[in-house]
Scaffold this motif. Structure first.
Motif, PDB file in Angstrom:
ATOM      1  N   MET A 179      37.015  43.971  51.286  1.00  0.00           N
ATOM      2  CA  MET A 179      38.008  43.393  50.385  1.00  0.00           C
ATOM      3  C   MET A 179      37.509  43.443  48.948  1.00  0.00           C
ATOM      4  O   MET A 179      36.398  42.993  48.666  1.00  0.00           O
ATOM      5  CB  MET A 179      38.209  41.936  50.798  1.00  0.00           C
ATOM      6  N   ILE A 180      38.350  44.023  48.087  1.00  0.00           N
ATOM      7  CA  ILE A 180      38.006  44.123  46.664  1.00  0.00           C
ATOM      8  C   ILE A 180      39.102  43.436  45.863  1.00  0.00           C
ATOM      9  O   ILE A 180      40.290  43.620  46.160  1.00  0.00           O
ATOM     10  CB  ILE A 180      37.922  45.609  46.256  1.00  0.00           C
ATOM     11  N   VAL A 181      38.720  42.621  44.893  1.00  0.00           N
ATOM     12  CA  VAL A 181      39.710  42.130  43.934  1.00  0.00           C
ATOM     13  C   VAL A 181      39.273  42.654  42.568  1.00  0.00           C
ATOM     14  O   VAL A 181      38.119  42.485  42.168  1.00  0.00           O
ATOM     15  CB  VAL A 181      39.828  40.588  43.933  1.00  0.00           C
ATOM     16  N   VAL A 182      40.207  43.317  41.890  1.00  0.00           N
ATOM     17  CA  VAL A 182      39.881  43.952  40.607  1.00  0.00           C
ATOM     18  C   VAL A 182      40.812  43.430  39.516  1.00  0.00           C
ATOM     19  O   VAL A 182      41.996  43.202  39.759  1.00  0.00           O
ATOM     20  CB  VAL A 182      39.984  45.499  40.716  1.00  0.00           C
ATOM     21  N   THR A 183      40.248  43.231  38.330  1.00  0.00           N
ATOM     22  CA  THR A 183      41.067  42.889  37.163  1.00  0.00           C
ATOM     23  C   THR A 183      40.606  43.713  35.977  1.00  0.00           C
ATOM     24  O   THR A 183      39.467  44.207  35.961  1.00  0.00           O
ATOM     25  CB  THR A 183      40.962  41.385  36.816  1.00  0.00           C
ATOM     26  N   ASP A 184      41.484  43.839  34.974  1.00  0.00           N
ATOM     27  CA  ASP A 184      41.038  44.413  33.700  1.00  0.00           C
ATOM     28  C   ASP A 184      41.011  43.309  32.643  1.00  0.00           C
ATOM     29  O   ASP A 184      40.858  43.591  31.456  1.00  0.00           O
ATOM     30  CB  ASP A 184      41.944  45.583  33.272  1.00  0.00           C
ATOM     31  N   GLY A 185      41.208  42.066  33.097  1.00  0.00           N
ATOM     32  CA  GLY A 185      41.080  40.902  32.202  1.00  0.00           C
ATOM     33  C   GLY A 185      42.175  40.779  31.162  1.00  0.00           C
ATOM     34  O   GLY A 185      42.057  39.993  30.234  1.00  0.00           O
ATOM     35  N   SER A 186      43.281  41.550  31.310  1.00  0.00           N
ATOM     36  CA  SER A 186      44.255  41.591  30.210  1.00  0.00           C
ATOM     37  C   SER A 186      45.243  40.435  30.217  1.00  0.00           C
ATOM     38  O   SER A 186      45.874  40.147  29.205  1.00  0.00           O
ATOM     39  CB  SER A 186      45.015  42.921  30.217  1.00  0.00           C
ATOM     40  N   GLY A 192      45.976  34.658  28.589  1.00  0.00           N
ATOM     41  CA  GLY A 192      46.001  35.897  27.812  1.00  0.00           C
ATOM     42  C   GLY A 192      44.840  36.821  28.110  1.00  0.00           C
ATOM     43  O   GLY A 192      44.238  36.774  29.187  1.00  0.00           O
ATOM     44  N   ASP A 193      44.507  37.660  27.100  1.00  0.00           N
ATOM     45  CA  ASP A 193      43.493  38.706  27.240  1.00  0.00           C
ATOM     46  C   ASP A 193      42.102  38.079  27.081  1.00  0.00           C
ATOM     47  O   ASP A 193      41.738  37.639  25.997  1.00  0.00           O
ATOM     48  CB  ASP A 193      43.771  39.750  26.140  1.00  0.00           C
ATOM     49  N   LEU A 194      41.334  38.054  28.161  1.00  0.00           N
ATOM     50  CA  LEU A 194      39.980  37.492  28.080  1.00  0.00           C
ATOM     51  C   LEU A 194      38.920  38.566  28.309  1.00  0.00           C
ATOM     52  O   LEU A 194      37.742  38.250  28.529  1.00  0.00           O
ATOM     53  CB  LEU A 194      39.802  36.336  29.073  1.00  0.00           C
ATOM     54  N   GLY A 195      39.346  39.829  28.290  1.00  0.00           N
ATOM     55  CA  GLY A 195      38.386  40.924  28.416  1.00  0.00           C
ATOM     56  C   GLY A 195      37.479  40.757  29.622  1.00  0.00           C
ATOM     57  O   GLY A 195      37.918  40.334  30.705  1.00  0.00           O
ATOM     58  N   VAL A 196      36.192  41.068  29.434  1.00  0.00           N
ATOM     59  CA  VAL A 196      35.242  41.073  30.559  1.00  0.00           C
ATOM     60  C   VAL A 196      35.111  39.682  31.193  1.00  0.00           C
ATOM     61  O   VAL A 196      34.735  39.546  32.358  1.00  0.00           O
ATOM     62  CB  VAL A 196      33.866  41.606  30.090  1.00  0.00           C
ATOM     63  N   GLN A 197      35.462  38.656  30.422  1.00  0.00           N
ATOM     64  CA  GLN A 197      35.294  37.284  30.915  1.00  0.00           C
ATOM     65  C   GLN A 197      36.227  36.983  32.088  1.00  0.00           C
ATOM     66  O   GLN A 197      36.039  36.014  32.814  1.00  0.00           O
ATOM     67  CB  GLN A 197      35.501  36.288  29.776  1.00  0.00           C
ATOM     68  N   MET A 224      35.265  44.078  37.733  1.00  0.00           N
ATOM     69  CA  MET A 224      35.826  44.016  36.388  1.00  0.00           C
ATOM     70  C   MET A 224      35.913  45.431  35.835  1.00  0.00           C
ATOM     71  O   MET A 224      34.920  46.164  35.829  1.00  0.00           O
ATOM     72  CB  MET A 224      34.889  43.157  35.531  1.00  0.00           C
ATOM     73  N   LEU A 225      37.122  45.807  35.415  1.00  0.00           N
ATOM     74  CA  LEU A 225      37.289  47.093  34.720  1.00  0.00           C
ATOM     75  C   LEU A 225      37.361  46.777  33.235  1.00  0.00           C
ATOM     76  O   LEU A 225      38.390  46.279  32.758  1.00  0.00           O
ATOM     77  CB  LEU A 225      38.591  47.769  35.145  1.00  0.00           C
ATOM     78  N   ASP A 226      36.290  46.999  32.519  1.00  0.00           N
ATOM     79  CA  ASP A 226      36.262  46.636  31.103  1.00  0.00           C
ATOM     80  C   ASP A 226      36.696  47.833  30.264  1.00  0.00           C
ATOM     81  O   ASP A 226      35.911  48.760  30.040  1.00  0.00           O
ATOM     82  CB  ASP A 226      34.849  46.169  30.722  1.00  0.00           C
ATOM     83  N   VAL A 227      37.953  47.758  29.812  1.00  0.00           N
ATOM     84  CA  VAL A 227      38.474  48.852  28.972  1.00  0.00           C
ATOM     85  C   VAL A 227      38.635  48.375  27.536  1.00  0.00           C
ATOM     86  O   VAL A 227      39.421  48.917  26.774  1.00  0.00           O
ATOM     87  CB  VAL A 227      39.836  49.351  29.511  1.00  0.00           C
ATOM     88  N   GLY A 228      37.867  47.309  27.174  1.00  0.00           N
ATOM     89  CA  GLY A 228      37.975  46.722  25.839  1.00  0.00           C
ATOM     90  C   GLY A 228      38.849  45.482  25.878  1.00  0.00           C
ATOM     91  O   GLY A 228      39.321  45.072  26.951  1.00  0.00           O
ATOM     92  N   THR A 229      39.019  44.879  24.697  1.00  0.00           N
ATOM     93  CA  THR A 229      39.895  43.695  24.631  1.00  0.00           C
ATOM     94  C   THR A 229      40.611  43.696  23.281  1.00  0.00           C
ATOM     95  O   THR A 229      40.077  44.210  22.284  1.00  0.00           O
ATOM     96  CB  THR A 229      39.095  42.376  24.806  1.00  0.00           C
ATOM     97  N   ASN A 230      41.806  43.119  23.272  1.00  0.00           N
ATOM     98  CA  ASN A 230      42.521  42.976  21.997  1.00  0.00           C
ATOM     99  C   ASN A 230      42.433  41.542  21.497  1.00  0.00           C
ATOM    100  O   ASN A 230      43.157  41.151  20.589  1.00  0.00           O
ATOM    101  CB  ASN A 230      43.988  43.393  22.157  1.00  0.00           C
ATOM    102  N   ASN A 231      41.546  40.762  22.112  1.00  0.00           N
ATOM    103  CA  ASN A 231      41.375  39.372  21.717  1.00  0.00           C
ATOM    104  C   ASN A 231      40.382  39.327  20.545  1.00  0.00           C
ATOM    105  O   ASN A 231      39.181  39.539  20.722  1.00  0.00           O
ATOM    106  CB  ASN A 231      40.849  38.598  22.942  1.00  0.00           C
TER     107      ASN A 231
END
Ligand code: NAD
Ligand code: LMR
Ligand code: MG
Length: 614
Positions: A179-186, A192-197, A224-231
């Motif tokens: 089981m995998i749970v994935v987010t990009d933190g957006s 809102g957008d918390l990036g890698v957090q 965590m898929l870290d593609v940057g953050t706009n925060n």
């Protein structure tokens, strides 16, 4: 010939069902460990702290590395619970956020040290601990993740890892992942957008998988898929642990997610991937892109929809009406994002196929019982740049528009004119169901108006149960995404603060898909999950205003939901079976045998005797 095959099959099913159900008294077979000494003490999976028996201390090179007294599991358990209670006592009067983070820290430290004990206290006390490891505290943890960080958990794939993911995936130490749970933190909860957090969310969701679905914690993987953050605040924060660059967009973004999905599939072709807290455009795009290729689902779109549908059907029953009357309910949905649209699609689908007073299929696409609002107010067909996903719910289609409403009408206007049976919030805007809106709900056409304030965490809930019972009336029914306490009503009765959270469904969806070995997760499987949850609650409970079962029964609920999902996979010929189960075995199991089978497959935390391999 056929008889022999059938006899073999029922013998196989008897064997599968005869293995003892996981329980507190369970004794595990030995576990082979490839480590010795302090390496074992530092591995939370094998570590038993002071509970290593003397024979094991000898066998594993632990003699002298621990205090001499051997404690039992029960003593360790009691010791932890006592220190948790003293922490509660010592932090009385401190701000909620301080207390919650202190509780999260003590649980997290145990998680880092001794997984068996951690998961046992979590399973036994899920109602008390879910608000710490899951919403609302997990939101606070994500907001403060870079400062709270002590050690990593899960895997981090970043935009800088392009071209490397296929090899990186082999850095994960476990041989098998289920089981995998994935987010990009957006879009983390309503924060809102918390990036890698945002990694806190996959970690919390997978803790729920272990507690509710009994997925073996050695086989879960938060990503965590870290593609940057706009925060901007995070980009300027010196301690921020993610990539300090704006989010990738378009093809560049999709290339990262594609590569990640291929890498996972190459190493663990049967792993289930749950997408979590992606902003709306990517939630829908990735769902469409991957759902027929991989065994994946989007929890915010699909899990939430099933939970909301179960709540909506409960609201019909609370009115003392037959379920078929669902097609006549007037439903105002506030929030047209990934969750809101998911709910609308599933509810509409359920209405169109509702048997009873209507012939199936009699209601056409134009049958629109929904009034949908977003940040710009009521959505009508005159809305500019109308998103196609929302278009089918925009008012103005069909001849039956009777209310004098206009594009962009405010929530209070809509409620006053429509007098809806249900007001459902998935807006991420705390307090938006204010006194005026709730007082307008008093005029609802329902004898027990339903208010669902589903946004998370608590600060983003559209209203509180106190507000609902005060302003709408004590006949109202209430559910929220994050937990609230019940309210004492004027006559001493309880006003129930139900929790309408996708945690009632995602563990069963994942588990059912896993055990059936489903090729992918179909709408039929998701509907089976929702129907199972909806039918879990008795009429008696519904009459009291209880729309969802207690979180304390989450394992029981998940066994049922998992079984319903697995059976639907079989019915649709999507089941390929798993290690000890041929799909034909699953096909010949009765409904209750399937529930038993699913329950018996759940992992349960007990110390296994450890044996060193050399
Ligand atoms: N209870 C659950 O199980 C559950 C599941 C999923 C999501 N959620 C919660 O739902 C919320 C929304 O999630 P999402 O993924 O749909 O987010 P999203 O960003 O995709 O959508 C938010 C929607 O709310 C609308 N909105 C914003 N301000 C508004 C306002 N003032 N009035 C009316 N509408 C407004 C936006 O226009 C948008 O349509 C989050 O708080 C999330 O935590 C809860
Ligand atoms: O995480 C939760 O508690 C529910 C849901 O997935 C959300 O995004 O709010
Ligand atoms: Mg979510």
């Amino acid at each position: 010939m056929w008889r022999h095959a059938a006899a073999r099959r029922s013998a196989q099913i008897r064997r599968l069902l005869s293995t003892s159900a996981p329980s507190a008294g369970a004794v595990r077979g030995p576990c082979i460990v490839h480590k010795r000494g302090t390496d074992i003490l530092h591995d939370p999976w094998y570590n038993k702290d002071t509970a290593f028996p003397l024979t094991e201390r000898d066998r594993l090179g632990l003699r002298g590395l621990l205090p001499p007294r051997v404690m039992s599991f029960e003593q360790q358990y009691e010791r932890f619970i006592n220190s948790y209670h003293s922490l509660e006592h010592n932090t009385q009067g401190e701000p909620d956020s301080v207390v919650s983070l202190a509780k999260w820290r003590i649980l997290n430290r145990l998680h880092d040290r001794n997984e068996t004990l951690y998961y046992r206290v979590l399973i036994d006390n899920i109602k008390d601990f879910a608000p710490i490891i899951y919403t609302p505290t997990v939101g606070l943890v994500c907001e403060n993740y870079s400062g709270l960080f002590r050690r990593p958990r899960g895997m981090y794939f970043s935009a800088k890892d392009k071209g490397e993911m296929m090899s990186m995936i082999y850095n994960w130490p476990a041989e098998k992942v289920d089981m995998i749970v994935v987010t990009d933190g957006s879009r983390i909860l309503g924060l809102g957008d918390l990036g890698v957090q945002g990694i806190g969310i996959p970690i919390g969701k997978l803790d729920v998988y272990v507690a509710a679905a009994g997925i073996n914690p050695q086989k879960v993987l938060p990503i965590m898929l870290d593609v940057g953050t706009n925060n901007e605040e995070l980009l300027e924060d010196k301690l921020y642990l993610g990539l300090r660059q704006p989010r990738l967009e378009g093809e560049e973004y999709l290339a990262v997610v594609d590569e990640f999905m291929e890498a996972v599939h190459a190493r663990w072709p049967k792993a289930i991937v749950q997408f979590e807290d992606f902003q709306m455009k990517w939630a829908f795009e990735t769902l469409q892109r991957y759902r027929s290729r991989f065994c994946m689902f989007n929890d915010d779109v699909q899990g939430t929809a099933g939970v909301a549908l179960a709540g909506l059907l409960g609201a019909v029953r609370a009115q003392g009406r037959p379920l078929a009357d669902f097609t006549k309910q007037k439903i105002v949905v506030v929030g047209a994002g990934s969750a809101g649209i998911g709910v609308l699609n599933m509810a509409k689908h359920a209405m169109l196929r509702m048997p009873g007073t209507h012939k199936i299929g009699e209601l056409g696409e134009g049958h629109n019982q929904f009034w949908v609002l977003d940040k710009d107010g009521l959505i009508t067909k005159s809305r500019k740049d109308l998103d196609p996903a929302v278009a089918r719910f925009a008012r103005g289609y069909g001849p039956e528009e009777v209310e004098d409403l206009h594009e962009g009408a405010s929530l209070v206007e809509v409620v006053k004119k429509v007098k809806p049976h249900v007001l459902l919030g998935l807006s991420g805007v705390g307090g938006i169901f204010n006194e005026e809106v709730l007082k307008a709900m008093k005029e609802s056409d329902s004898p027990c108006p339903a208010i669902f304030a589903m946004s998370n965490p608590t600060t983003k809930a559209e209203c509180t149960p106190e507000d609902v019972f005060k302003h709408v009336g004590e006949n109202a029914v209430f559910a929220s995404g994050s937990p609230f306490s019940n309210v004492t009503l004027s006559n001493g009765r309880k006003g129930y603060a139900n929790q309408a959270n996708n945690m009632y469904l995602f563990p069963g969806i994942g588990l059912g898909a896993l055990l059936s070995g489903a090729r992918h997760i179909s709408d039929g499987m998701l509907h089976a999950a929702a129907e199972c949850l909806a039918s879990y609650i008795t009429d008696d409970a519904i009459r009291k205003g209880i729309l969802f079962p207690s979180i304390s029964s989450i394992r029981h609920i998940t066994a049922r939901v998992g079984a319903a999902v697995a059976r639907a996979a079989v019915d649709e010929d999507l089941a390929e079976g798993c290690s000890d189960l041929d799909p034909r075995d699953l096909r010949s199991m009765s409904e209750s045998d399937t529930v038993d089978y699913v329950a018996r497959k759940m992992w349960y935390p007990v110390y296994s005797p450890l044996v060193n391999d050399k």
